[in-house]
Design a protein around this motif. Structure first.
Motif, mmCIF file in Angstrom:
data_model
loop_
_atom_site.group_PDB
_atom_site.id
_atom_site.type_symbol
_atom_site.label_atom_id
_atom_site.label_comp_id
_atom_site.label_asym_id
_atom_site.label_seq_id
_atom_site.Cartn_x
_atom_site.Cartn_y
_atom_site.Cartn_z
ATOM 1 N N GLY A 24 0.803 -1.226 0.000
ATOM 2 C CA GLY A 24 0.000 0.000 0.000
ATOM 3 C C GLY A 24 0.829 1.266 0.000
ATOM 4 N N CYS A 25 1.946 1.255 0.698
ATOM 5 C CA CYS A 25 2.756 2.473 0.861
ATOM 6 C C CYS A 25 3.964 2.540 -0.068
ATOM 7 C CB CYS A 25 3.272 2.575 2.294
ATOM 8 S SG CYS A 25 2.009 2.629 3.544
ATOM 9 N N ARG A 26 4.487 1.392 -0.459
ATOM 10 C CA ARG A 26 5.703 1.280 -1.257
ATOM 11 C C ARG A 26 6.901 1.936 -0.583
ATOM 12 N NH1 ARG A 26 4.830 2.375 -7.526
ATOM 13 N NH2 ARG A 26 2.992 3.505 -6.947
ATOM 14 N N ASN A 27 6.910 1.952 0.708
ATOM 15 C CA ASN A 27 7.991 2.556 1.458
ATOM 16 C C ASN A 27 8.144 1.764 2.747
ATOM 17 O OD1 ASN A 27 9.076 4.265 3.617
ATOM 18 N ND2 ASN A 27 9.073 5.877 2.064
ATOM 19 N N GLN A 28 9.336 1.251 3.005
ATOM 20 C CA GLN A 28 9.538 0.393 4.167
ATOM 21 C C GLN A 28 9.264 1.116 5.473
ATOM 22 O OE1 GLN A 28 13.541 -0.982 3.492
ATOM 23 N NE2 GLN A 28 12.782 -2.986 2.836
ATOM 24 N N SER A 29 9.685 2.353 5.584
ATOM 25 C CA SER A 29 9.479 3.104 6.823
ATOM 26 C C SER A 29 7.999 3.309 7.105
ATOM 27 C CB SER A 29 10.175 4.464 6.751
ATOM 28 O OG SER A 29 11.545 4.303 6.527
ATOM 29 N N ASP A 30 7.266 3.726 6.084
ATOM 30 C CA ASP A 30 5.832 3.932 6.251
ATOM 31 C C ASP A 30 5.120 2.611 6.536
ATOM 32 O OD1 ASP A 30 6.087 6.647 5.868
ATOM 33 O OD2 ASP A 30 5.525 6.580 3.745
ATOM 34 N N ALA A 31 5.535 1.541 5.870
ATOM 35 C CA ALA A 31 4.916 0.234 6.094
ATOM 36 C C ALA A 31 5.145 -0.221 7.535
ATOM 37 C CB ALA A 31 5.477 -0.797 5.116
ATOM 38 N N TYR A 32 6.332 -0.001 8.044
ATOM 39 C CA TYR A 32 6.631 -0.355 9.433
ATOM 40 C C TYR A 32 5.730 0.450 10.380
ATOM 41 C CZ TYR A 32 9.207 -0.825 13.795
ATOM 42 O OH TYR A 32 9.541 -1.053 15.094
ATOM 43 N N ASP A 33 5.614 1.758 10.127
ATOM 44 C CA ASP A 33 4.763 2.609 10.974
ATOM 45 C C ASP A 33 3.302 2.171 10.916
ATOM 46 O OD1 ASP A 33 6.975 4.088 11.689
ATOM 47 O OD2 ASP A 33 6.553 5.732 10.285
ATOM 48 N N LYS A 56 -7.449 -11.696 11.479
ATOM 49 C CA LYS A 56 -6.585 -11.415 10.328
ATOM 50 C C LYS A 56 -7.280 -10.487 9.331
ATOM 51 C CE LYS A 56 -3.825 -13.568 6.712
ATOM 52 N NZ LYS A 56 -3.465 -14.833 6.059
ATOM 53 N N ALA A 57 -8.547 -10.755 9.040
ATOM 54 C CA ALA A 57 -9.301 -9.906 8.119
ATOM 55 C C ALA A 57 -9.425 -8.491 8.682
ATOM 56 C CB ALA A 57 -10.683 -10.499 7.857
ATOM 57 N N TRP A 58 -9.668 -8.378 9.992
ATOM 58 C CA TRP A 58 -9.776 -7.062 10.646
ATOM 59 C C TRP A 58 -8.438 -6.323 10.544
ATOM 60 C CZ3 TRP A 58 -7.555 -4.468 14.748
ATOM 61 C CH2 TRP A 58 -8.259 -3.378 15.257
ATOM 62 N N LEU A 59 -7.345 -7.019 10.788
ATOM 63 C CA LEU A 59 -6.019 -6.404 10.701
ATOM 64 C C LEU A 59 -5.718 -5.910 9.286
ATOM 65 C CD1 LEU A 59 -3.955 -8.889 12.892
ATOM 66 C CD2 LEU A 59 -4.404 -6.481 13.420
ATOM 67 N N LEU A 60 -6.056 -6.717 8.293
ATOM 68 C CA LEU A 60 -5.793 -6.313 6.904
ATOM 69 C C LEU A 60 -6.688 -5.153 6.486
ATOM 70 C CD1 LEU A 60 -5.192 -9.805 5.295
ATOM 71 C CD2 LEU A 60 -3.497 -8.033 5.782
ATOM 72 N N ARG A 61 -7.900 -5.133 6.981
ATOM 73 C CA ARG A 61 -8.797 -4.002 6.699
ATOM 74 C C ARG A 61 -8.224 -2.727 7.312
ATOM 75 N NH1 ARG A 61 -14.258 -2.891 5.058
ATOM 76 N NH2 ARG A 61 -14.384 -0.662 5.275
ATOM 77 N N CYS A 62 -7.777 -2.810 8.569
ATOM 78 C CA CYS A 62 -7.161 -1.651 9.226
ATOM 79 C C CYS A 62 -5.907 -1.211 8.480
ATOM 80 C CB CYS A 62 -6.806 -1.973 10.673
ATOM 81 S SG CYS A 62 -8.229 -2.092 11.761
ATOM 82 N N THR A 63 -5.132 -2.175 7.995
ATOM 83 C CA THR A 63 -3.915 -1.855 7.250
ATOM 84 C C THR A 63 -4.253 -1.088 5.977
ATOM 85 O OG1 THR A 63 -2.839 -3.836 8.113
ATOM 86 C CG2 THR A 63 -1.876 -2.839 6.145
ATOM 87 N N ALA A 64 -5.238 -1.562 5.241
ATOM 88 C CA ALA A 64 -5.642 -0.872 4.009
ATOM 89 C C ALA A 64 -6.125 0.544 4.325
ATOM 90 C CB ALA A 64 -6.739 -1.664 3.303
ATOM 91 N N ASN A 65 -6.890 0.698 5.393
ATOM 92 C CA ASN A 65 -7.387 2.024 5.773
ATOM 93 C C ASN A 65 -6.254 2.947 6.204
ATOM 94 O OD1 ASN A 65 -10.022 1.290 5.258
ATOM 95 N ND2 ASN A 65 -10.479 0.768 7.378
ATOM 96 N N LYS A 66 -5.306 2.433 6.983
ATOM 97 C CA LYS A 66 -4.168 3.252 7.439
ATOM 98 C C LYS A 66 -3.317 3.683 6.253
ATOM 99 C CE LYS A 66 -4.461 3.205 12.000
ATOM 100 N NZ LYS A 66 -4.637 4.401 12.782
ATOM 101 N N CYS A 67 -3.101 2.786 5.306
ATOM 102 C CA CYS A 67 -2.327 3.147 4.106
ATOM 103 C C CYS A 67 -3.040 4.237 3.318
ATOM 104 C CB CYS A 67 -2.102 1.922 3.221
ATOM 105 S SG CYS A 67 -0.933 0.739 3.893
ATOM 106 N N ARG A 68 -4.340 4.085 3.176
ATOM 107 C CA ARG A 68 -5.112 5.093 2.444
ATOM 108 C C ARG A 68 -5.047 6.436 3.165
ATOM 109 N NH1 ARG A 68 -9.639 2.405 1.671
ATOM 110 N NH2 ARG A 68 -10.494 2.993 3.685
ATOM 111 N N ASP A 69 -5.193 6.420 4.489
ATOM 112 C CA ASP A 69 -5.105 7.665 5.259
ATOM 113 C C ASP A 69 -3.732 8.304 5.122
ATOM 114 O OD1 ASP A 69 -7.678 7.156 6.094
ATOM 115 O OD2 ASP A 69 -7.093 6.471 8.114
ATOM 116 N N LEU A 70 -2.700 7.484 5.164
ATOM 117 C CA LEU A 70 -1.337 8.003 5.034
ATOM 118 C C LEU A 70 -1.121 8.646 3.666
ATOM 119 C CD1 LEU A 70 1.565 8.160 6.252
ATOM 120 C CD2 LEU A 70 2.010 6.045 5.011
ATOM 121 N N LEU A 71 -1.585 7.977 2.622
ATOM 122 C CA LEU A 71 -1.382 8.511 1.274
ATOM 123 C C LEU A 71 -2.215 9.761 1.018
ATOM 124 C CD1 LEU A 71 -1.196 5.171 -0.722
ATOM 125 C CD2 LEU A 71 0.685 6.680 -0.065
ATOM 126 N N ARG A 72 -3.317 9.921 1.722
ATOM 127 C CA ARG A 72 -4.158 11.113 1.575
ATOM 128 C C ARG A 72 -3.700 12.275 2.450
ATOM 129 N NH1 ARG A 72 -10.248 8.585 1.798
ATOM 130 N NH2 ARG A 72 -10.234 7.665 -0.273
#
Length: 163
Positions: A24-33, A56-72
């Motif tokens: 989602g982030c294409r950046n190791q630092s952001d992915a770690y955060d 697991k599904a909840w975690l992946l959903r949160c991950t997708a949302n956090k990536c989207r929030d970060l990119l926005r």
């Protein structure tokens, strides 16, 4: 949630969460955060889960949302990263790091990349992905189709005969 439960979930799901965040982030630092924030959110979560697959599904959903929030975010839109990640050298955290398709997958558009990764590497069905990504099954199928087309074009233009 107890500390021992959180430790178990981190050991069990960190590779999947980190890999999804990296897609989602294409950046190791952001992915770690993002991964850290997702597990913090799990620790603070008051609700209950049906089983480990639900977690697991909840975690992946949160991950997708956090990536989207970060990119926005304002910071991300108006800043440029100082570290340019060489995806061939860095690989992904999981066992997929030896997969030669991953660096090419990282060049696919973000939405399609996430759908492709979760579908083919994590094994989620289209209907499960629709729930995780918060979109319709039609949109998930379209993302996968577009992603496969982009991947094919990248492979053909890059001179990849066989992976």
């Amino acid at each position: 949630m107890t500390g021992s439960e959180l430790d178990r979930y981190i050991r069990q799901y960190y590779p999947s969460v980190y890999s999804a965040a990296l897609c989602g982030c294409r950046n190791q630092s952001d992915a770690y955060d993002v991964a850290q924030e997702v597990f913090l959110k799990l620790y603070l979560h008051d609700g209950s889960f049906n089983d480990d697959e639900h977690v697991k599904a909840w975690l992946l959903r949160c991950t997708a949302n956090k990536c989207r929030d970060l990119l926005r975010s304002h910071w991300n839109r108006f800043s440029q990263s100082l570290d340019t990640v060489d995806h061939k050298a860095s690989g992904l955290y999981t066992d997929h790091s030896e997969n030669r398709l991953i660096p090419v997958l990282m060049k696919v558009s973000r939405k399609s990349r996430i759908a492709l990764y979760l579908h083919y590497f994590e094994g989620y069905s289209v209907s499960e992905l629709a729930d995780i990504l918060g979109t319709s099954e039609f949109a998930v199928r379209a993302r996968i189709t577009r992603g496969k087309k982009q991947l094919k074009e990248l492979l053909e233009s890059g001179g990849y005969d066989e992976l």
